[in-house]
Structure formats: structure tokens, C-alpha cells
Motif scaffolding. Structure first.
Motif, PDB file in Angstrom:
ATOM      1  N   LEU A 299       0.835  -1.203   0.000  1.00 48.06           N
ATOM      2  CA  LEU A 299       0.000   0.000   0.000  1.00 48.06           C
ATOM      3  C   LEU A 299       0.870   1.254   0.000  1.00 48.06           C
ATOM      4  CD1 LEU A 299      -2.850   1.180   0.145  1.00 48.06           C
ATOM      5  CD2 LEU A 299      -2.701   1.077   2.634  1.00 48.06           C
ATOM      6  N   ALA A 300       1.901   1.279   0.848  1.00 46.04           N
ATOM      7  CA  ALA A 300       2.791   2.438   0.898  1.00 46.04           C
ATOM      8  C   ALA A 300       3.563   2.586  -0.411  1.00 46.04           C
ATOM      9  CB  ALA A 300       3.758   2.299   2.062  1.00 46.04           C
ATOM     10  N   SER A 301       3.960   1.452  -0.982  1.00 40.97           N
ATOM     11  CA  SER A 301       4.691   1.489  -2.243  1.00 40.97           C
ATOM     12  C   SER A 301       3.850   2.110  -3.350  1.00 40.97           C
ATOM     13  CB  SER A 301       5.104   0.068  -2.637  1.00 40.97           C
ATOM     14  OG  SER A 301       5.577   0.034  -3.953  1.00 40.97           O
ATOM     15  N   SER A 302       2.640   1.621  -3.513  1.00 39.49           N
ATOM     16  CA  SER A 302       1.767   2.170  -4.553  1.00 39.49           C
ATOM     17  C   SER A 302       1.403   3.617  -4.247  1.00 39.49           C
ATOM     18  CB  SER A 302       0.499   1.320  -4.682  1.00 39.49           C
ATOM     19  OG  SER A 302      -0.206   1.293  -3.458  1.00 39.49           O
ATOM     20  N   GLY A 303       1.218   3.937  -2.968  1.00 37.26           N
ATOM     21  CA  GLY A 303       0.912   5.312  -2.599  1.00 37.26           C
ATOM     22  C   GLY A 303       2.051   6.253  -2.938  1.00 37.26           C
ATOM     23  N   THR A 304       3.284   5.782  -2.759  1.00 44.79           N
ATOM     24  CA  THR A 304       4.448   6.604  -3.095  1.00 44.79           C
ATOM     25  C   THR A 304       4.512   6.863  -4.595  1.00 44.79           C
ATOM     26  OG1 THR A 304       5.652   5.626  -1.243  1.00 44.79           O
ATOM     27  CG2 THR A 304       6.948   6.772  -2.907  1.00 44.79           C
ATOM     28  N   VAL A 305       4.322   5.822  -5.390  1.00 40.12           N
ATOM     29  CA  VAL A 305       4.361   5.985  -6.840  1.00 40.12           C
ATOM     30  C   VAL A 305       3.245   6.923  -7.307  1.00 40.12           C
ATOM     31  CG1 VAL A 305       4.248   4.812  -9.068  1.00 40.12           C
ATOM     32  CG2 VAL A 305       5.389   3.707  -7.143  1.00 40.12           C
ATOM     33  N   ALA A 306       2.023   6.699  -6.792  1.00 39.18           N
ATOM     34  CA  ALA A 306       0.897   7.545  -7.190  1.00 39.18           C
ATOM     35  C   ALA A 306       1.123   8.996  -6.777  1.00 39.18           C
ATOM     36  CB  ALA A 306      -0.398   7.015  -6.580  1.00 39.18           C
ATOM     37  N   ALA A 307       1.628   9.209  -5.565  1.00 40.09           N
ATOM     38  CA  ALA A 307       1.879  10.571  -5.097  1.00 40.09           C
ATOM     39  C   ALA A 307       2.937  11.246  -5.957  1.00 40.09           C
ATOM     40  CB  ALA A 307       2.324  10.550  -3.636  1.00 40.09           C
ATOM     41  N   GLY A 308       3.999  10.518  -6.299  1.00 44.46           N
ATOM     42  CA  GLY A 308       5.028  11.091  -7.165  1.00 44.46           C
ATOM     43  C   GLY A 308       4.491  11.448  -8.532  1.00 44.46           C
ATOM     44  N   LEU A 309       3.674  10.571  -9.099  1.00 45.82           N
ATOM     45  CA  LEU A 309       3.107  10.839 -10.417  1.00 45.82           C
ATOM     46  C   LEU A 309       2.149  12.020 -10.389  1.00 45.82           C
ATOM     47  CD1 LEU A 309       2.459   7.179 -11.629  1.00 45.82           C
ATOM     48  CD2 LEU A 309       4.052   8.813 -12.641  1.00 45.82           C
ATOM     49  N   LEU A 310       1.344  12.122  -9.352  1.00 44.54           N
ATOM     50  CA  LEU A 310       0.375  13.219  -9.281  1.00 44.54           C
ATOM     51  C   LEU A 310       1.063  14.571  -9.128  1.00 44.54           C
ATOM     52  CD1 LEU A 310      -2.465  11.596  -7.136  1.00 44.54           C
ATOM     53  CD2 LEU A 310      -2.488  12.127  -9.581  1.00 44.54           C
ATOM     54  N   CYS A 311       2.312  14.571  -8.680  1.00 51.87           N
ATOM     55  CA  CYS A 311       3.065  15.827  -8.632  1.00 51.87           C
ATOM     56  C   CYS A 311       3.264  16.405 -10.039  1.00 51.87           C
ATOM     57  CB  CYS A 311       4.416  15.617  -7.963  1.00 51.87           C
ATOM     58  SG  CYS A 311       4.325  15.310  -6.187  1.00 51.87           S
TER      59      CYS A 311
END
Length: 709
Positions: A299-311
Motif C-alpha cells: 500500500l505504501a509502495s503504490s501510494g508513493t508511486v501515485a503521489a510522485g506521479l500526481l506531482c
């Protein structure tokens, strides 16, 4: 038939308390499976129609606020609508004959009879320019009514068909921005299917090698395929509902991201599930324990990727900004599929799915000395040497970025040269040092005379031609004396814009392909300054929340940034000398940074989460990091290889941007997996000891334990 299992002749491990008495309903996996079947049935029609709403117009890849983008939009409102600039090139080695020249004129007449040319209605045929050596004729013209991509592409193909029948020895090529855009569209049309099949094939081979099972590999592959299908359907819905820009580049990267990230999550879950099957009699209980163990990390891994992409939403470049939500949708679908559909299928299929290496209840994990046992041991014995040596190596590799080739020109964007590029090369040889590609100037019609005088008076402009007027704007074509996209032409564009900005009342804009390339470079630089700090802040925040520490997130973030710098440096060493790329796409540094930082942190999350889990069980912090590396090193290595291989598929596409993106990300992931994560982060943990987890619970617990001793 007797099961072939990994049962050891040792007493069975003690089951977790309450495992035998707690009965989880087997109806849950069936319910999950039914819901996914319904979701796929609903998603399939929309996923198939994603290509219909995918756009690859020039403005979809341009900065939202740039003058050249505004010019492109305004041109569509002039009489005749959008235009398509073309170059018709006739060439014969040894010199053109009179018959060749007459044939060129007749071909132009047929084109003018079929299509409306800019200025052609009252000025006759377009101007044809002969080369000094008499071997080449160049005719530049623009077709009107070309605002629609399909109309433009059909026109380019029809013109090529009409000029194809020529005498032996005479070559006729159609180039220019319009032809190049049509060639790009033709390449884009083949990308989706090729990329999907290629990525699936790579993942299938790697899963077979990883699991060494004739059946097990198929389950994660089917699940990740389902995630990709749902992601395509959701992106189609976002385009329809919010007018999201979905380009072929974005959807291609999303496909690779779903397969790469989804397979990584599957590898982690299956590995943990295999461990739990030895401790739990019922697969459903083992899966519940596996989800509790690795679920937070995934969950944290996918959240990190999604957060980075949304930047990326903060970027001004249209294609880069749209990549944020498109990529985040792909990661979200991969997460949901791997945390719901994959567990359901694994539980329903039972232990036999792992044949011939079935993890029997009560057996223990085979105690084999693996590569990661050795790596963890060496990092633990000489942490200072390993850390310093690794840092020096990464620093040396990062210096390769100084050898990065210059900005990629438009004609160098393909790895395999289409006709539009060979036509441009013919023109460059026949007319060295001169421009054959006009700059487009739009001025308010009331101020057009003043703007025209300013354009003619600009140093570096050799010819100005008035084109269309309408909607309060007048179009001019301004020809620079220097070659397209050269440093001298770039300086001319800057002077031209400066001269027009100095006009007191007149409003004028400069566009065209060369101006677009300049705006792309400047916007990419501005986007990097804005987006990179946002990505770092988002990644750090997720890591702090997961690891309950400040030091460990800083170490992990510094490690992935070092991996990115080294990978970019290696790219600089191979792009031109080895791969033959004539330039670097301006967007490569930003896009590779976002992907490598967000995806690279994944493996740090997997490793550090397992370290924290072992430490909370009472293992000393310094030993816990080595235990985590030995237990998760194999799955992290497999995940890294899979992710690198999926991005390598991008390198097979006939576009330099995709190839450069795939090479840098693949190299960065491998560096992060086998050097940074396994050696440098582990060595840092050995040196920092409890301070790695400051100011969290583990740091305090280790300090209290040391004091008590």
C-alpha cells in the motif's frame, strides 16, 4: 498421485495463536472473483475504445502557456482551419533534367487542384527553389483544412501516392512538419498492441524462471492483464468526463507501469504467502496472514508511486502533466488487482498451484545460502568500505551526464527514419546552413503592418511572406537565415520575440516548429525546478508515515536520487556513442526522476518494512536489517529484474523518447536493486544502528535495551 513438496524432516512450526480455531469463510474469495468478472465485462468495451480518444496533436505535447501553443490554436480559427506545412523534395544525383523540372511542376498542379494551399488561390503555385548544384528542387507549401489528424494523415498518404510514379533515378520525398506528424501517427497506431504483447511476453518468461512452476506464473500474469484492461477503461472515462489529455506516450507508459508495478506486488505477496502456507493449514488463513504482513508495504509502495506521479499535475507541459493522473490510475488498478483478485485466485487454487515445489504445512523454509546471504554478510562486515565505495562509484557514473548529447531535434525523434526525415536530410545536404522551415508570426490584423516591419527588421530574418487573415489575426511566414533548430536560429527567435514585445500597442506571437522546440526546452527546465522538490516532499511524507522515522526516509530518498543520477550518467555515456541517438529529449531528466524515485523507493519500503517487522519481534536492529535482506533479497531482486525488463520493452519502440526513457529507468532500477538497496542502504543501517529509526519507537526500544544490558 503423491504431492512433491518442500517438506523438511523437522517438527512443524507452532501455528499462530488462534489460527486453528478461527474459520474464515471460503465464500469471500468467490465473491471477489465474481465482482472482478463483472468489472471486466463492464470495462472491456471502454478499454477497447481508448485509442479512439487518444490524441497526439502537436498541442498535446506542448507547454500549456507557451506562445507557440497559442499560435497553434489560433491557426485553427483562420480561414481554412488548421494548416499542415509540407516540403516536396525532388532529387537526382548528377543533376535534374528539364523533364524532371516539368514533372515537378505538373505534380504541384495536381496537388493544388486537389487541396487548397495557403496563398495558392490568388498567387498561383508555390515557389520552387533549386539548389546551387542543380540536383535538388525544394517546394514548401501548406495545406489548409488540416485541423483533424485523420484528414491530415490521409492527405499526406494521398500526395505520396500521387508523386510516387517517377522516372528511374529521380527521387521524390514528402517531408515537413505535417508529413512528420503523419509518420508519427502511423508509428503510434502500432505501439499499443506491440507494447502490450511484448510486455506480457517478458513478464511471462521472468515469472516462469522465478517460480519454476508450469502453472503458477500464469495467475499473476492474468491478474496484471486484468488490471491493465480496467486501467484503460478508467482512463477512457476520465478523458470523456474531464477532457483529460491521453496521448499515446502516456498510455504506453501506463501499460508498462501496470505490468511492472503489478508484477512486483505479486512477487512480494506470493513470496510471503508461500512462507505463511508453512505456518497455516488452510490457504485462506495463510493468505490473511500474508496480507497483514506485506499489505502495508505494498500500500505504501503504490501510494508513493501515485503521489510522485500526481506531482506532475504541477507541470506546464501538456503531455507530462497528463501523465500524472494516467499513471496514477494504472498504479491504483495494479494495487487493487493484486490485493483482491490475486489473493482470491491463489486461495481458490490451493497449494497444488505451487507444484512441484509445494510449501507443505509444518515444513520449514529450506536453509540455502543464497547470493543475498553473502551480500548481507559482506555489507555487515565492512559497512564503511561498502558505503564509501558505493558512493564513489555512483558519483563517478553520474558524471556521465556531462556527456549527454544536446537537445533532440524534431527530425531525430525516430530510431528508424521515415520518409519525412530522409526528405529533411536531403534538404539539409542540398541547402546547407539555410532555413527551409518558416517561423509563424501571428499579429492582430489592425497592428499587422507595424508587426511586419518589426519582423523584417529583425537580425537573422531573410524573408517574410503574408499568409492568411481572419478572426482579427494575420499570419506571416518568417524565414531565418540559419538552419532549423540551430543555436543561431534559436537566437533569431529570441530576438524576434524581443522585437515584437517592444511594440507599444501591437500584439504578436511567434510559433512554428522551431519555436515549439525552444518552448519545450525552456518549459522542461521550469517544470524540473518545480516538480522535483514536490516529488521529494511527497515521497518523504509517505516514508515518514510508514516507517515512523525521519532518518530512514532521508537515507532511502538520498539512495534513490543517487541511483537516478548514476543511471542518467550511464545514459549520457551510451545514448550517442552506442545507441546512435543524435540528442536527448528535454523531458528525460524529469520523467526518469519521477519514475526512478517513486519506483525505486518501492524496494526500500519492502526492505525497511521487513526490517521494522523483525525488530518489533525482538531481533536487534543491526541484525534485523540483515535478516530482512536475506528473507526479502530474492523477491526484491526478482521484482527489480521484472520492472527493469518491462521498461526495456519501451526501448524497442521506434521513438527516441521512449527508448531513452526505457534505458535510463531500467538501468536505474537495476542499480537500485543490486547495489544501492542491498549494499548501501544495508551498510548505512549497520553504521547508524538505532539512529536509523530516530525518533521512532525502534530507536527508543533499542536504546532502552542497550541500557538494560
Amino acid at each position: 498421485m503423491t504431492d512433491v513438496s518442500e517438506r523438511a524432516d523437522t517438527p512443524a512450526p507452532t501455528p499462530e495463536p488462534g489460527t486453528r480455531g478461527r474459520r474464515r469463510p471460503r465464500a469471500v474469495p468467490w465473491a471477489v472473483l465474481v465482482l472482478w468478472v463483472l468489472a471486466l465485462a463492464l470495462a472491456t468495451p471502454f478499454a477497447a475504445r481508448l485509442a479512439e480518444v487518444t490524441r497526439d496533436k502537436p498541442t498535446d505535447y506542448l507547454p500549456a502557456g507557451a506562445d507557440s501553443t497559442r499560435v497553434q490554436h489560433l491557426l485553427e480559427d483562420l480561414p481554412g482551419g488548421g494548416t499542415s506545412a509540407l516540403l516536396l523534395v525532388h532529387h537526382r544525383d548528377g543533376g535534374l533534367s528539364a523533364a524532371d523540372r516539368e514533372l515537378a511542376r505538373s505534380q504541384l498542379r495536381r496537388i493544388a487542384d486537389t487541396y487548397r494551399l495557403v496563398g495558392g488561390a490568388h498567387r498561383g503555385l508555390p515557389r520552387t527553389v533549386p539548389a546551387e548544384d542543380g540536383e535538388t528542387l525544394l517546394t514548401a507549401f501548406s495545406l489548409t483544412g488540416m485541423g483533424d489528424e485523420d484528414v491530415r494523415d490521409e492527405a499526406v498518404h494521398r500526395i505520396r501516392d500521387r508523386v510516387a510514379d517517377v522516372p528511374r533515378g529521380l527521387s521524390v520525398e514528402l517531408g515537413g512538419p505535417g508529413a512528420m506528424a503523419a509518420d508519427s501517427s502511423e508509428i503510434f497506431e502500432s505501439v499499443d498492441g506491440t507494447l502490450m504483447l511484448g510486455t506480457a511476453a517478458v513478464v511471462a518468461v521472468l515469472l516462469v524462471l522465478t517460480y519454476r512452476s508450469p502453472v503458477l506464473w500464469l495467475v499473476p500474469l492474468l491478474v496484471v492483464g486484468a488490471a491493465a484492461l480496467v486501467a484503460r477503461a478508467l482512463v477512457h472515462g476520465l478523458v470523456q468526463a474531464f477532457d483529460l489529455t491521453a496521448t499515446t506516450m502516456n498510455t504506453s507508459v501506463m501499460t508498462v507501469l501496470v505490468f511492472g508495478a503489478g508484477t512486483d506486488y505479486a512477487l512480494l505477496l506470493v513470496s510471503r504467502y508461500r512462507e505463511e502456507l508453512r505456518l497455516h493449514e488452510r490457504p485462506v488463513d495463510a493468505m490473511a496472514a500474508a496480507l497483514r504482513g506485506c499489505g502495508p508495504a505494498v500500500l505504501a509502495s503504490s501510494g508513493t508511486v501515485a503521489a510522485g506521479l500526481l506531482c506532475l499535475l504541477a507541470a506546464d507541459l501538456n503531455s507530462v502533466r497528463a501523465l500524472g493522473p494516467v499513471g496514477a490510475v494504472g498504479v491504483g488498478c495494479a494495487l487493487v488487482a493484486m490485493m483482491t483478485l490475486l489473493p482470491a485466485l491463489l486461495v481458490l487454487l490451493g497449494r497444488r498451484l505451487f507444484w512441484p515445489l509445494i510449501p507443505a504445512y509444518g515444513s520449514r523454509t529450506p536453509d540455502r545460502r543464497t547470493l543475498f546471504t553473502f551480500m548481507g554478510g559482506s555489507a555487515g562486515r565492512r559497512p564503511v568500505t561498502v558505503l564509501v565505495g558505493g558512493a564513489v562509484l555512483l558519483g563517478a557514473l553520474s558524471l556521465g551526464s556531462l556527456a549527454m548529447p544536446g537537445a533532440l531535434r524534431q527530425q531525430d525523434t525516430f530510431t528508424e527514419k521515415p520518409e519525412s526525415v530522409t526528405a529533411q536530410e536531403t534538404v539539409a545536404r542540398a541547402f546547407p546552413g539555410s532555413s527551409n522551415r518558416p517561423l509563424t508570426v501571428l499579429a492582430r490584423t489592425a497592428d499587422a503592418p507595424e508587426a511586419e516591419r518589426a519582423v523584417r527588421g529583425t537580425d537573422g530574418i531573410v524573408r517574410v511572406e503574408e499568409q492568411r487573415s481572419g478572426g482579427g489575426w494575420t499570419e506571416f511566414s518568417a524565414f531565418a537565415e540559419d538552419a532549423p533548430e540551430s543555436a543561431a536560429e534559436t537566437a533569431t527567435i529570441r530576438r524576434l520575440r524581443g522585437a515584437l514585445d517592444e511594440l507599444d500597442t501591437a500584439e504578436a506571437l511567434v510559433g512554428g516548429v522551431s519555436a515549439q522546440q525552444l518552448d519545450l526546452r525552456e518549459t522542461d527546465a521550469a517544470d524540473r525546478r518545480l516538480v522535483i522538490p514536490l516529488v521529494l516532499a511527497a515521497v518523504l511524507l509517505v516514508l515518514v508515515l510508514l516507517l515512523r522515522s525521519l532518518v530512514a526516509p532521508l537515507v532511502l530518498t538520498a539512495a534513490v536520487v543517487a541511483s537516478w543520477a548514476a543511471a542518467l550518467g550511464l545514459g549520457g555515456l551510451v545514448f550517442e556513442p552506442v545507441l546512435g541517438f543524435a540528442g536527448t529529449d528535454p523531458g528525460i531528466p524529469l520523467m526518469t526522476f519521477v519514475f526512478l524515485v517513486a519506483l525505486g523507493v518501492d524496494y526500500g519500503i519492502f526492505l525497511m518494512h521487513r526490517t521494522r517487522e523483525e525488530a518489533l519481534r525482538g531481533v536487534p536492529v543491526t541484525e534485523a536489517s540483515l535478516v530482512a535482506l536475506r528473507s526479502t533479497g530474492g523477491v526484491i531482486a526478482s521484482a527489480g529484474i521484472v520492472l527493469a525488463a518491462t521498461f526495456c520493452v519501451l526501448a524497442t519502440l521506434p521513438m527516441v523518447l521512449m527508448a531513452e526513457l526505457g534505458v535510463v529507468i531500467a538501468v536505474g532500477v537495476l542499480l537500485d536493486t543490486f547495489l544501492v538497496r542491498t549494499y548501501l542502504v544495508t551498510s548505512a543501517g549497520q553504521l547508524l544502528k538505532r539512529w536509523m529509526w530516530w525518533p521512532g519507537r525502534l530507536s527508543a526500544a533499542e536504546r532502552e535495551g542497550s541500557g538494560g544490558a
